[in-house]
Design a protein around this motif. Structure first.
Motif, mmCIF file in Angstrom:
data_model
loop_
_atom_site.group_PDB
_atom_site.id
_atom_site.type_symbol
_atom_site.label_atom_id
_atom_site.label_comp_id
_atom_site.label_asym_id
_atom_site.label_seq_id
_atom_site.Cartn_x
_atom_site.Cartn_y
_atom_site.Cartn_z
ATOM 1 N N ARG A 19 0.668 -1.240 -0.004
ATOM 2 C CA ARG A 19 -0.049 -0.044 -0.058
ATOM 3 C C ARG A 19 0.989 1.321 0.026
ATOM 4 N NH1 ARG A 19 -4.900 0.482 2.236
ATOM 5 N NH2 ARG A 19 -4.074 2.578 3.346
ATOM 6 N N ASP A 21 -0.047 5.104 0.966
ATOM 7 C CA ASP A 21 -1.012 6.123 1.364
ATOM 8 C C ASP A 21 -0.342 7.096 1.941
ATOM 9 O OD1 ASP A 21 -0.237 5.421 3.797
ATOM 10 O OD2 ASP A 21 -1.711 3.761 4.294
ATOM 11 N N TYR A 52 -2.473 -0.871 -3.438
ATOM 12 C CA TYR A 52 -3.336 0.348 -3.268
ATOM 13 C C TYR A 52 -2.384 1.458 -3.349
ATOM 14 C CZ TYR A 52 -5.667 3.768 -0.400
ATOM 15 O OH TYR A 52 -6.662 4.702 0.097
ATOM 16 N N ILE A 53 -2.929 2.628 -3.920
ATOM 17 C CA ILE A 53 -2.297 4.133 -4.028
ATOM 18 C C ILE A 53 -3.262 4.889 -3.514
ATOM 19 C CG2 ILE A 53 -2.409 3.978 -6.613
ATOM 20 C CD1 ILE A 53 0.649 5.359 -6.209
ATOM 21 N N SER A 54 -3.176 5.973 -3.012
ATOM 22 C CA SER A 54 -4.095 7.343 -2.914
ATOM 23 C C SER A 54 -3.396 8.457 -3.484
ATOM 24 C CB SER A 54 -4.148 7.444 -1.513
ATOM 25 O OG SER A 54 -3.151 8.248 -0.750
#
Lengths: 113, 146
Positions: A19, A21, A52-54
């Protein structure tokens, strides 16, 4: 998040995992900026194991792209999962980066350039 | 089927990893598709990051249960509520639309988080109530078996 770095035929490859974030994006940015170093770098950020990447991760990539641009550095991305690709498309980031289906294709594209 | 969950968070970005685990568990037990689970995580991350970074910029003054997240899920909808006690702030009207088309040199850094929330959720509402900011998000779960 886990990141490993390797040089493949003169191309720097950053393999991202897990992830990205806002809690760890500054660490990601540090890896990118170090890889870019003093410019004229060919950098592939492989996302095959990224889950996951924000927007904090996108921000790090844009900062790195801005640093790379004046010295002719190029950043290519590879092996995005469909849900990550959707974030890039929605954000208008797909037009900022070369995106390849896998790491080998991204490295090969640099070789051909 | 109906499921609800409530989670209190400190005003600290390190809480996002714990939140993600809880959200993944919630998504699993409710049979949410992976892309919905991803969008749920993304929206919570973006909005809570803003609350921690701007709302509680002075972290020492943040209350112990600074942020409360409530998730609700039934066959047709996913409901998200995020509550904080920071200064009044409506992310959906007070954040400018991002530039999505400029090239690398001219593209502004940042400003995408709230935009991604609006794009990935079906409804995004804000209200101020009794000293709290309340954000409510709704995602319709199309094509789920009743």
């Amino acid at each position: 998040m886990n990141i490993t770095e390797e040089s493949v035929g003169g191309v720097s490859v950053l393999r991202t995992e897990g992830r990205i974030d806002s809690g760890n994006a500054s660490e990601f940015e540090g890896h990118l900026v170090r890889a870019i170093g003093d410019g004229s770098v060919k950098l592939v950020v492989d996302m095959a194991k990224l889950t996951y990447i924000s927007s904090a991760g996108l921000r790090a990539l844009l900062i790195a792209a801005k640093k790379a641009r004046p010295t002719g550095g190029r950043i290519a991305l590879s092996a995005m999962a469909p849900h990550i690709r959707e974030v890039f498309d929605l954000s208008g980031f797909s037009s900022l980066f070369e995106i390849h289906s896998d790491e080998a294709a991204a490295v090969a594209a640099f070789g051909a350039a | 089927m109906s499921d609800q969950l409530e989670l209190d968070l400190r005003a600290d970005l390190s809480e996002l990893a714990r939140l993600a685990e809880t959200v993944d568990d919630f998504a699993d037990r409710n049979g949410l598709p992976p892309d919905i689970a991803f969008k749920l995580n993304l929206c919570l991350d973006e909005l809570i990051t803003n609350i921690v970074t701007y709302g509680y910029a002075d972290a020492t003054s943040a209350p112990a249960r600074a942020i409360t997240v409530r998730l609700g899920c039934d066959d047709a909808t996913l409901q998200v509520e995020i509550e904080d006690k920071a200064a009044p702030f409506d992310p959906f009207t007070e954040v400018a639309a991002p530039d999505l088309t400029s090239d690398v040199e001219d593209r502004p850094i940042g400003g995408l988080g709230v935009f991604l929330v609006k794009q990935t959720m079906d409804r995004a509402d804000y209200r101020r109530d009794a000293g709290r900011n309340l954000v409510r998000l709704t995602k319709f779960l199309a094509g789920r078996p009743a």
